[in-house]
Write a protein that holds these residues in place. Structure first.
Motif, PDB file in Angstrom:
ATOM      1  N   GLY A 580       1.255  -0.867   0.105  1.00  0.00           N
ATOM      2  CA  GLY A 580      -0.018   0.000  -0.039  1.00  0.00           C
ATOM      3  C   GLY A 580       1.248   1.124   0.047  1.00  0.00           C
ATOM      4  O   GLY A 580       0.429   2.044  -0.176  1.00  0.00           O
ATOM      5  N   GLN A 581       2.343   0.993   0.306  1.00  0.00           N
ATOM      6  CA  GLN A 581       3.064   2.323   0.018  1.00  0.00           C
ATOM      7  C   GLN A 581       3.279   2.832  -0.997  1.00  0.00           C
ATOM      8  O   GLN A 581       2.807   2.250  -1.988  1.00  0.00           O
ATOM      9  CB  GLN A 581       4.066   2.248   0.596  1.00  0.00           C
ATOM     10  CG  GLN A 581       5.235   3.599   0.724  1.00  0.00           C
ATOM     11  CD  GLN A 581       6.453   3.045   1.722  1.00  0.00           C
ATOM     12  OE1 GLN A 581       6.795   1.577   2.140  1.00  0.00           O
ATOM     13  NE2 GLN A 581       7.551   3.353   0.649  1.00  0.00           N
ATOM     14  N   LYS A 582       2.854   3.997  -1.352  1.00  0.00           N
ATOM     15  CA  LYS A 582       2.435   4.989  -2.534  1.00  0.00           C
ATOM     16  C   LYS A 582       3.986   5.149  -3.018  1.00  0.00           C
ATOM     17  O   LYS A 582       5.492   5.596  -2.376  1.00  0.00           O
ATOM     18  CB  LYS A 582       2.228   6.263  -2.291  1.00  0.00           C
ATOM     19  CG  LYS A 582       2.821   7.421  -3.182  1.00  0.00           C
ATOM     20  CD  LYS A 582       2.486   8.770  -3.194  1.00  0.00           C
ATOM     21  CE  LYS A 582       1.153   9.352  -2.333  1.00  0.00           C
ATOM     22  NZ  LYS A 582       1.148  10.790  -1.771  1.00  0.00           N
ATOM     23  N   LEU A 583       4.023   4.797  -4.324  1.00  0.00           N
ATOM     24  CA  LEU A 583       5.646   4.026  -5.140  1.00  0.00           C
ATOM     25  C   LEU A 583       5.946   5.425  -6.169  1.00  0.00           C
ATOM     26  O   LEU A 583       6.683   6.073  -6.103  1.00  0.00           O
ATOM     27  CB  LEU A 583       4.983   3.144  -6.362  1.00  0.00           C
ATOM     28  CG  LEU A 583       5.388   1.648  -5.201  1.00  0.00           C
ATOM     29  CD1 LEU A 583       4.550   0.726  -6.039  1.00  0.00           C
ATOM     30  CD2 LEU A 583       6.389   1.844  -4.285  1.00  0.00           C
ATOM     31  N   LEU A 584       4.700   6.101  -6.628  1.00  0.00           N
ATOM     32  CA  LEU A 584       4.696   6.889  -7.459  1.00  0.00           C
ATOM     33  C   LEU A 584       3.727   7.985  -8.051  1.00  0.00           C
ATOM     34  O   LEU A 584       2.049   6.647  -8.037  1.00  0.00           O
ATOM     35  CB  LEU A 584       5.608   6.763  -9.092  1.00  0.00           C
ATOM     36  CG  LEU A 584       5.245   5.104  -9.996  1.00  0.00           C
ATOM     37  CD1 LEU A 584       4.038   5.482 -11.027  1.00  0.00           C
ATOM     38  CD2 LEU A 584       6.322   4.399 -10.389  1.00  0.00           C
ATOM     39  N   THR A 585       3.623   8.257  -8.665  1.00  0.00           N
ATOM     40  CA  THR A 585       1.698   8.970  -9.239  1.00  0.00           C
ATOM     41  C   THR A 585       2.311   9.689 -10.369  1.00  0.00           C
ATOM     42  O   THR A 585       3.179   9.903 -10.624  1.00  0.00           O
ATOM     43  CB  THR A 585       1.482  10.534  -8.461  1.00  0.00           C
ATOM     44  OG1 THR A 585       2.304  10.412  -7.290  1.00  0.00           O
ATOM     45  CG2 THR A 585       0.361  11.622  -9.091  1.00  0.00           C
ATOM     46  N   LEU A 586       1.321   9.708 -11.442  1.00  0.00           N
ATOM     47  CA  LEU A 586       1.269   9.146 -12.520  1.00  0.00           C
ATOM     48  C   LEU A 586      -0.120  10.561 -13.028  1.00  0.00           C
ATOM     49  O   LEU A 586      -1.468  10.374 -12.637  1.00  0.00           O
ATOM     50  CB  LEU A 586       0.467   8.403 -13.212  1.00  0.00           C
ATOM     51  CG  LEU A 586       0.995   8.066 -14.933  1.00  0.00           C
ATOM     52  CD1 LEU A 586       1.623   7.975 -15.069  1.00  0.00           C
ATOM     53  CD2 LEU A 586      -0.139   6.345 -15.546  1.00  0.00           C
ATOM     54  N   GLU A 587      -0.328  11.315 -14.174  1.00  0.00           N
ATOM     55  CA  GLU A 587      -1.428  12.316 -14.465  1.00  0.00           C
ATOM     56  C   GLU A 587      -1.666  11.405 -15.893  1.00  0.00           C
ATOM     57  O   GLU A 587      -0.398  11.613 -16.997  1.00  0.00           O
ATOM     58  CB  GLU A 587      -0.666  13.573 -14.597  1.00  0.00           C
ATOM     59  CG  GLU A 587      -1.357  14.566 -14.755  1.00  0.00           C
ATOM     60  CD  GLU A 587      -1.210  16.144 -15.391  1.00  0.00           C
ATOM     61  OE1 GLU A 587      -1.372  17.443 -14.152  1.00  0.00           O
ATOM     62  OE2 GLU A 587      -0.146  16.005 -16.461  1.00  0.00           O
ATOM     63  N   ALA A 588      -2.548  11.338 -16.175  1.00  0.00           N
ATOM     64  CA  ALA A 588      -3.532  10.795 -17.274  1.00  0.00           C
ATOM     65  C   ALA A 588      -5.364  11.452 -17.520  1.00  0.00           C
ATOM     66  O   ALA A 588      -5.873  10.888 -15.682  1.00  0.00           O
ATOM     67  CB  ALA A 588      -3.138   9.559 -17.213  1.00  0.00           C
ATOM     68  N   MET A 589      -5.220  11.503 -18.253  1.00  0.00           N
ATOM     69  CA  MET A 589      -7.634  12.272 -18.362  1.00  0.00           C
ATOM     70  C   MET A 589      -7.252  13.159 -17.373  1.00  0.00           C
ATOM     71  O   MET A 589      -7.879  12.996 -16.525  1.00  0.00           O
ATOM     72  CB  MET A 589      -7.819  10.585 -17.894  1.00  0.00           C
ATOM     73  CG  MET A 589      -7.647   9.475 -19.364  1.00  0.00           C
ATOM     74  SD  MET A 589      -7.984   9.344 -21.046  1.00  0.00           S
ATOM     75  CE  MET A 589      -9.545   9.335 -20.619  1.00  0.00           C
ATOM     76  N   LYS A 590      -6.635  14.371 -17.059  1.00  0.00           N
ATOM     77  CA  LYS A 590      -6.752  15.481 -16.199  1.00  0.00           C
ATOM     78  C   LYS A 590      -6.595  15.082 -15.151  1.00  0.00           C
ATOM     79  O   LYS A 590      -6.918  15.844 -14.377  1.00  0.00           O
ATOM     80  CB  LYS A 590      -7.905  16.190 -17.316  1.00  0.00           C
ATOM     81  CG  LYS A 590      -7.664  15.965 -18.723  1.00  0.00           C
ATOM     82  CD  LYS A 590      -8.678  17.117 -18.777  1.00  0.00           C
ATOM     83  CE  LYS A 590      -9.825  16.573 -18.802  1.00  0.00           C
ATOM     84  NZ  LYS A 590     -10.884  17.354 -19.600  1.00  0.00           N
ATOM     85  N   MET A 591      -6.098  14.175 -13.976  1.00  0.00           N
ATOM     86  CA  MET A 591      -6.162  13.222 -13.545  1.00  0.00           C
ATOM     87  C   MET A 591      -4.679  12.898 -12.713  1.00  0.00           C
ATOM     88  O   MET A 591      -4.241  12.481 -13.348  1.00  0.00           O
ATOM     89  CB  MET A 591      -7.699  12.656 -12.716  1.00  0.00           C
ATOM     90  CG  MET A 591      -8.081  13.271 -12.562  1.00  0.00           C
ATOM     91  SD  MET A 591      -9.881  12.211 -12.485  1.00  0.00           S
ATOM     92  CE  MET A 591      -9.311  12.439 -10.764  1.00  0.00           C
ATOM     93  N   GLU A 592      -4.698  12.931 -11.251  1.00  0.00           N
ATOM     94  CA  GLU A 592      -3.386  12.448 -10.708  1.00  0.00           C
ATOM     95  C   GLU A 592      -4.518  10.694 -10.332  1.00  0.00           C
ATOM     96  O   GLU A 592      -4.805  10.631  -9.536  1.00  0.00           O
ATOM     97  CB  GLU A 592      -3.108  12.941  -9.471  1.00  0.00           C
ATOM     98  CG  GLU A 592      -2.463  14.197 -10.274  1.00  0.00           C
ATOM     99  CD  GLU A 592      -1.715  14.740  -9.069  1.00  0.00           C
ATOM    100  OE1 GLU A 592      -1.422  14.117  -7.683  1.00  0.00           O
ATOM    101  OE2 GLU A 592      -0.816  15.862  -8.492  1.00  0.00           O
ATOM    102  N   HIS A 593      -3.157  10.200 -10.255  1.00  0.00           N
ATOM    103  CA  HIS A 593      -3.167   8.715  -9.942  1.00  0.00           C
ATOM    104  C   HIS A 593      -2.306   7.626  -9.767  1.00  0.00           C
ATOM    105  O   HIS A 593      -1.248   7.861  -9.569  1.00  0.00           O
ATOM    106  CB  HIS A 593      -3.453   7.597 -11.346  1.00  0.00           C
ATOM    107  CG  HIS A 593      -4.901   7.909 -12.211  1.00  0.00           C
ATOM    108  ND1 HIS A 593      -5.757   7.851 -11.983  1.00  0.00           N
ATOM    109  CD2 HIS A 593      -4.668   8.613 -13.110  1.00  0.00           C
ATOM    110  CE1 HIS A 593      -6.966   8.287 -12.890  1.00  0.00           C
ATOM    111  NE2 HIS A 593      -5.904   8.866 -13.763  1.00  0.00           N
ATOM    112  N   THR A 594      -1.970   7.545  -8.209  1.00  0.00           N
ATOM    113  CA  THR A 594      -0.915   7.016  -7.201  1.00  0.00           C
ATOM    114  C   THR A 594      -1.150   5.428  -7.854  1.00  0.00           C
ATOM    115  O   THR A 594      -1.955   4.762  -7.540  1.00  0.00           O
ATOM    116  CB  THR A 594      -1.221   7.345  -6.177  1.00  0.00           C
ATOM    117  OG1 THR A 594      -1.884   8.730  -5.590  1.00  0.00           O
ATOM    118  CG2 THR A 594      -0.547   6.425  -5.062  1.00  0.00           C
ATOM    119  N   LEU A 595      -0.074   4.454  -7.558  1.00  0.00           N
ATOM    120  CA  LEU A 595       0.298   3.398  -8.344  1.00  0.00           C
ATOM    121  C   LEU A 595       1.146   3.045  -6.508  1.00  0.00           C
ATOM    122  O   LEU A 595       2.130   3.736  -6.383  1.00  0.00           O
ATOM    123  CB  LEU A 595       1.022   3.265  -9.305  1.00  0.00           C
ATOM    124  CG  LEU A 595       0.923   3.721 -10.297  1.00  0.00           C
ATOM    125  CD1 LEU A 595       1.799   3.168 -11.484  1.00  0.00           C
ATOM    126  CD2 LEU A 595      -0.569   3.254 -10.373  1.00  0.00           C
TER     127      LEU A 595
END
Length: 627
Positions: A580-595
């Motif tokens: 569950g630890q945050k690895l990286l954040t991707l911006e796509a479709m005008k929103m942020e997505h946390t992996l």
């Protein structure tokens, strides 16, 4: 009256505007990017102009290109729809300066309501109640943290130039504030070019109530009653209805009067929405409803207001922009029946609502069961460049119960493939006992997310029907019913198999008593495939071929779920991480997505770099499980 109109938008809202304009005898001009060259709105308009590459910042957000297109086609007016440049005061002014008619409020009105902090100060002066919070000019992280601590948690951080749920973060404790502020500001900078925020007290039993207002150049302002938009996910509306359940006459009168005062305070012209937050812990009460913001444009959910009032809001926009007064007086407006809207999106609820892009090879929307506002058709594609909406599904009836039943039936009959949709998720929302009782707030979806997003098994009836179609498509499957085990690798409740065998999209078959809401379609795409649709959910059944070329990722492979940009990397190679630890954040479709990390382990490989553009299924990182 306007005779020719350029629509500075795309998709369903462009098609919606074209429909009314055509009925009024107004010539329409569409604009389109590379990605939209064959789009429905382009073909529906009388004329269309190409305005640039697929990214919105190079096409739909370039005001100069749109004004040039209007002049080149002799369009008299520009309608911005919603989103894109619809609330851009500078663009509105540029349209007016070019000698064109702007179908929207005055640029000064947009500016007055465009920044949430200044808008709140203006509302206080107009006697409109506002939510407790911090609106100060000191934007240092230290000052914002102190103000949040003083207000008391939970608080809401909101970008002052925000909208559409972007640039907004709920913070539960002081320790979470700094990270939430950084994330909010990144998203605000990307979406609005402004990192200033305000802090508000987060209401624990909140309902989102908004009022449709309309003004003209003759000083008239009316309201068209309220809408309830409390069913939200990530601050974005999912289900909207009008009127609001539980709203008594006295509270309605108070909130609608406050909305009219708000519109008059900025000399408002055209369609607008005053949004309020209500503390519903003791029902809807006038003294527990506060102003949040004003949207100086037509709203996505405007159809529910049209259904209960009998008013075409786009027609009103065009008449008012032409200099006419509002067609009806306040005393001529009333509520007739009930209407509910569901937003059908190309997204996968089972995967955190990640947008689902690709071709719409099979598309069946509920004809005759509801009003459908859409900008796509079968054979079109959902692009990664824009909002992934497929359609708005609107049901109206004499009362709330009838509208819910009609809408639930409509979304349950949606058929879309291979793109994933939220249709089954919407159907379950509409079946939810709390929603049916009107006992909802903005946190309702999050509290029941697991139940609402779980994929349900296939009914026996659907399975047999799908097998009949597969047998017709592939005679080798005829032996399935006499001896299923004779087919190597045959499994029903398993993930996709890459040996010869039948798979059912990772799910098991069960019996649904009295369930007739299913249909199937057979295809021949690299082998026989049957797609079963049940209650809005698509199930894929096929004979997987040995060596089919599918890639099975290692459980620890962190793949990009869609094309996007890496905007933050939180770990380094060799670092130990926990599930569950945050690895990286991707911006796509005008929103942020946390992996996040799928389990405890070590970052064995890290290929993602901040600022990098990545494609779908690109390997971003790999986690090795702890021994």
């Amino acid at each position: 009256m306007i005779e020719s109109l350029l629509i500075a938008n795309r998709g369903e809202i462009a098609c919606r505007i074209i429909r009314t304009a055509r009925a009024m005898g107004i010539r329409t001009v569409a604009v389109y990017s590379d990605a939209d060259a064959k789009a429905l709105h382009v073909r529906q308009a009388d004329e269309a102009v190409h305005i640039g590459p697929s990214p919105a910042r190079e096409s739909y957000l370039v005001g100069e290109k749109i004004i040039t297109a209007a002049k080149a086609t002799n369009a008299q007016a520009i309608h911005p729809g919603y989103g894109f440049l619809s609330e851009n005061a500078d663009f509105a002014q540029a349209v007016i300066d070019a000698g064109l008619i702007w179908v929207g409020p005055l640029p000064e009105s947009i500016r007055a309501m465009g920044l949430k902090d200044a808008a709140k100060e203006r509302m206080i002066a107009a006697g409109v109640p506002v939510t407790p919070g911090y609106l100060g000019a000191d934007q240092s992280p230290e000052r914002l943290q102190r103000e949040a601590d003083a207000i008391g948690y939970p608080v809401l951080i909101k970008a002052v130039a925000g909208g559409g749920g972007k640039g907004m973060r709920r913070v539960e404790s002081a320790g979470e504030f700094a990270d939430a502020l950084d994330s909010c500001r990144r998203e605000a900078a990307s979406s609005f070019g402004n990192t200033d925020v305000l802090i508000e007290k987060y209401i624990l039993s909140p309902r989102h109530i908004e009022v449709q207002v309309f003004g003209d150049s003759h000083g008239n302002v009316v309201h068209l009653f309220e809408r309830d938009c409390s069913l939200q996910r990530r601050h974005q509306k999912v289900i909207e209805e009008a009127p609001a359940p539980g709203m008594d006459a006295a509270t309605r009168e108070a909130i609608c009067a406050a909305a009219v005062r708000a519109a008059k305070a900025v000399d408002y012209e055209g369609a607008g929405t005053i949004e309020f937050i209500a503390d519903a812990s003791d029902g809807l009460r006038a003294d527990r409803i506060w102003f949040m913001e004003m949207n100086t444009r037509l709203q996505v959910e405007h159809p529910v207001t049209e259904e209960i009032t009998g008013v075409d809001l786009v027609e009103w926009q065009l008449r008012v922009a032409s200099g006419e007064p509002i067609p009806l007086k306040q005393e001529d407006l009333g509520i007739n029946g009930w209407a509910i809207e569901a937003r059908l999106y190309a997204e996968d609820p089972a995967k955190g609502f990640l947008p689902s892009t690709g071709p719409l090879d099979h598309l069946r929307l509920p004809s005759g069961k509801a009003r459908i506002d859409t900008g796509v058709e079968e054979g079109a594609a959902i692009s990664p460049f824009y909002d992934p909406m497929i359609a708005k599904v609107i049901a109206a009836g004499p009362d709330r119960a009838a509208s819910i039943a009609s809408l639930e039936e409509a979304v349950s009959s949606v058929e879309v493939w291979p793109v994933r949709t939220n249709a089954a998720f919407l159907a379950r929302l509409l079946q939810d006992a709390d929603f049916v009782a009107g006992a909802v707030d903005t946190g309702a979806i999050d509290r029941k997310l697991e139940v609402l997003t779980s994929e349900r098994p296939i009914s026996v009836a659907l399975f047999k029907d799908a097998m009949d179609k597969l047998v017709l498509a592939d005679a080798n499957l005829g032996r399935l019913f006499s001896d299923p085990a004779s087919i190597p690798g045959f499994r029903l409740n398993a993930p996709r198999s890459f040996n010869d065998g039948l798979y059912v999209d990772g799910h098991h078959v069960t019996d649904y008593p009295d369930n007739d809401r299913f249909s199937t379609a057979a295809y021949a795409v690299g082998g026989a495939i049957a797609i079963g649709f049940q209650d809005g959910q698509a199930h894929e059944l096929s004979l997987a071929r040995r060596g089919g070329g599918h890639h099975s990722a290692h459980d620890g492979d962190i793949l990009s779920p869609m094309p996007g940009k890496v905007i933050a990397v939180e770990v380094s190679e060799g670092q130990a991480v926990i599930k569950g630890q945050k690895l990286l954040t991707l911006e796509a479709m005008k929103m942020e997505h946390t992996l996040t990390a799928p389990f405890d382990g070590t970052v064995a490989e890290l290929s993602a770099q901040p600022g990098a553009q990545v494609q779908v299924e690109a390997l971003l990182a790999r986690i090795e499980a702890s021994a």
